[in-house]
Enzyme design. Structure first.
Site, mmCIF file in Angstrom:
data_model
loop_
_atom_site.group_PDB
_atom_site.id
_atom_site.type_symbol
_atom_site.label_atom_id
_atom_site.label_comp_id
_atom_site.label_asym_id
_atom_site.label_seq_id
_atom_site.Cartn_x
_atom_site.Cartn_y
_atom_site.Cartn_z
ATOM 1 N N ALA A 1 0.889 -1.175 -0.056
ATOM 2 C CA ALA A 1 -0.188 0.069 -0.048
ATOM 3 C C ALA A 1 0.646 1.070 -0.157
ATOM 4 C CB ALA A 1 -0.884 0.157 1.141
ATOM 5 N N ALA A 2 2.038 1.170 -0.237
ATOM 6 C CA ALA A 2 2.787 2.337 -0.251
ATOM 7 C C ALA A 2 2.501 3.127 -1.521
ATOM 8 C CB ALA A 2 4.401 2.061 -0.562
ATOM 9 N N GLY A 3 1.954 2.740 -2.672
ATOM 10 C CA GLY A 3 1.304 3.455 -3.675
ATOM 11 C C GLY A 3 0.200 4.168 -3.293
#
Length: 308
Positions: free
Chosen positions: A255-257
């Site tokens: 979920a970094a993006g």
């Protein structure tokens, strides 16, 4: 009805899933049963992840999506409310269950994932008609590709015709129509997604710029290609720049993006420059990879100084 405030309104249109994860010694072979795994559940879905990330960073956020008439849908709605997200656009689907992802992760961090999109795949144009006025009055619309493409195209058209900025995170990777791209103000692919959209293998600044030019020729004003630990390549106004990411010890890139996109939307909703918004988004994403989980890794506003 969605509440309007003096702050710039961000409407996230997208998916909400429940991730059911089992950690095992190894990934099971066909027909194999593995005992002794550790099980846990996480709230997920790219749309939900981005909405939560934006809300934690003090964004004025509403979510439009579809969940089933089941406990997963109820939990998702409660979680959004807890994060301060406007849920009046969350539609309950009586025919389809909430989206779920079954994830197996081995000791090396390798995984296999099966997703049942459920109600997410049934977010239709006819559902959007009830929220078109709110979409037209928003500051930013943020979307991904885990709901039907026809619906995404419709929302982009409604927003763009009203002068509302559309940010499209083209994930999971897919080929997109020129009609959709012409209604997008900002597109935020990662390197793989940029290659699928343009045919250019993005490995460095030069290739990132080539890919960005191709996307801008389709009517997009600004291209931001996220490049992992390197940061993000920003191309706008005919000029490109690599915005470096802060160096951190990465624990989990999940979920970094999504955190990047949520943070980008928040900064732009506050009338920050596009460069400052990308710097802010890089800072938020860097913090997120130092923590486990998807939504649980999203940082809060007091952890980031946007003015540095």
């Amino acid at each position: 009805m969605m509440q309007q405030t003096s702050a710039g309104k961000i409407i996230v249109v997208g998916s909400s899933n429940t991730d059911m994860v089992i950690k095992t010694t190894h990934l099971p072979l066909p027909g194999e049963t593995i005992l002794g795994g550790t099980f846990f559940m996480n709230a997920g879905g790219k749309g939900a992840n981005q909405a939560v990330a934006a809300a934690r960073l003090k964004g004025n956020v509403a979510f439009i999506g579809k969940v089933g008439n089941d406990m997963f849908g109820e939990q998702a709605r409660e979680l959004f409310q807890k994060e301060g997200i406007d849920v009046s656009g969350v539609v309950t689907d009586a025919q389809h269950p909430s989206g779920v992802a079954l994830i197996t992760v081995d000791e090396k961090g390798e995984n296999c994932i099966a997703v049942a999109s459920g109600a997410n795949a049934n977010l239709l144009k006819k559902d959007i008609q009830f929220f078109e006025q709110q979409i037209q009055q928003a500051t930013i619309i943020l979307m991904q590709l885990e709901t039907p493409l026809e619906t995404i195209e419709h929302v982009a058209g409604v927003a763009s015709s009203a002068g509302v900025s559309v940010i499209l995170n083209p994930a999971p990777a897919a080929r997109l129509t020129n009609d959709l791209l012409s209604n997008v103000a900002i597109i935020t692919p990662n390197q793989t997604e940029a290659e699928i959209l343009t045919g250019i293998a993005v490995t460095d600044m030069s290739s990132a710029e080539q890919a960005a030019i191709i996307l801008c020729e389709k009517g997009i004003e600004t291209v931001i290609i996220t490049m992992g630990a390197k940061g993000a390549f920003l191309y706008t106004g005919g000029k490109g720049e690599l915005i470096a990411s802060e160096k951190v010890i990465a624990v989990d890139a999940t979920a970094a993006g999504d955190v990047f996109n949520g943070a980008l939307a928040v900064a732009l909703s506050e009338n920050r420059t596009i460069r400052d918004a990308v710097v802010f988004a890089c800072k938020a994403a860097a913090i997120s990879v130092t923590r486990l989980g998807a939504q649980s890794s999203a940082p809060y506003r007091n952890e980031i100084n946007i003015d540095q």
